[in-house]
Design an enzyme around this catalytic site. Sequence first.
Site, mmCIF file in Angstrom:
data_model
loop_
_atom_site.group_PDB
_atom_site.id
_atom_site.type_symbol
_atom_site.label_atom_id
_atom_site.label_comp_id
_atom_site.label_asym_id
_atom_site.label_seq_id
_atom_site.Cartn_x
_atom_site.Cartn_y
_atom_site.Cartn_z
ATOM 1 N N HIS A 1 28.117 46.932 49.352
ATOM 2 C CA HIS A 1 29.382 46.203 49.497
ATOM 3 C C HIS A 1 30.031 46.368 50.872
ATOM 4 C CE1 HIS A 1 29.667 44.824 45.375
ATOM 5 N NE2 HIS A 1 29.350 46.026 44.955
ATOM 6 N N HIS B 1 25.884 38.585 45.313
ATOM 7 C CA HIS B 1 26.649 38.316 46.519
ATOM 8 C C HIS B 1 25.811 37.674 47.618
ATOM 9 C CE1 HIS B 1 29.379 41.517 44.842
ATOM 10 N NE2 HIS B 1 30.130 40.444 44.928
ATOM 11 N N ASP C 1 24.527 48.350 45.649
ATOM 12 C CA ASP C 1 25.972 48.201 45.771
ATOM 13 C C ASP C 1 26.581 48.798 47.037
ATOM 14 O OD1 ASP C 1 25.694 46.979 43.356
ATOM 15 O OD2 ASP C 1 26.666 48.529 42.193
#
Length: 113
Positions: free
Chosen positions: A40, A104, A38
């Site tokens: 991001h 993603h 994660d």
Amino acid sequence: QSKLTYNDHVDVLVGVKSVLELESAQVKCGVETAFFGDLHGQFPDLVKWLIMFSTEEYPAWINYRLVFMGYYVDRGKHSLKVIHTLFLLKILYPKNIFLLRGKHETKGINGAK
């Protein structure tokens, strides 16, 4: 600011593709394995993690197998810098850096055709 050209980015993509194509879908982990998830697009977090697992003598990617579990891009403003850095590390240290795909990193989420 990045001083890399479009061709520099293309070279990294071609290089990491050739490394990933040779890699098994299975990652063998040992005691010296660190897992990260994660990011991001948070480049400062990536740098912090790499420093945390490094020593004065050796960087993290030599001491450990580093497994990044997807979600490299998205919310943070440094998504390109994060994925580019991970791709470069994968090219340079293919036996120590592992990049798993999260939701993603799919065509549907990123709008690729």
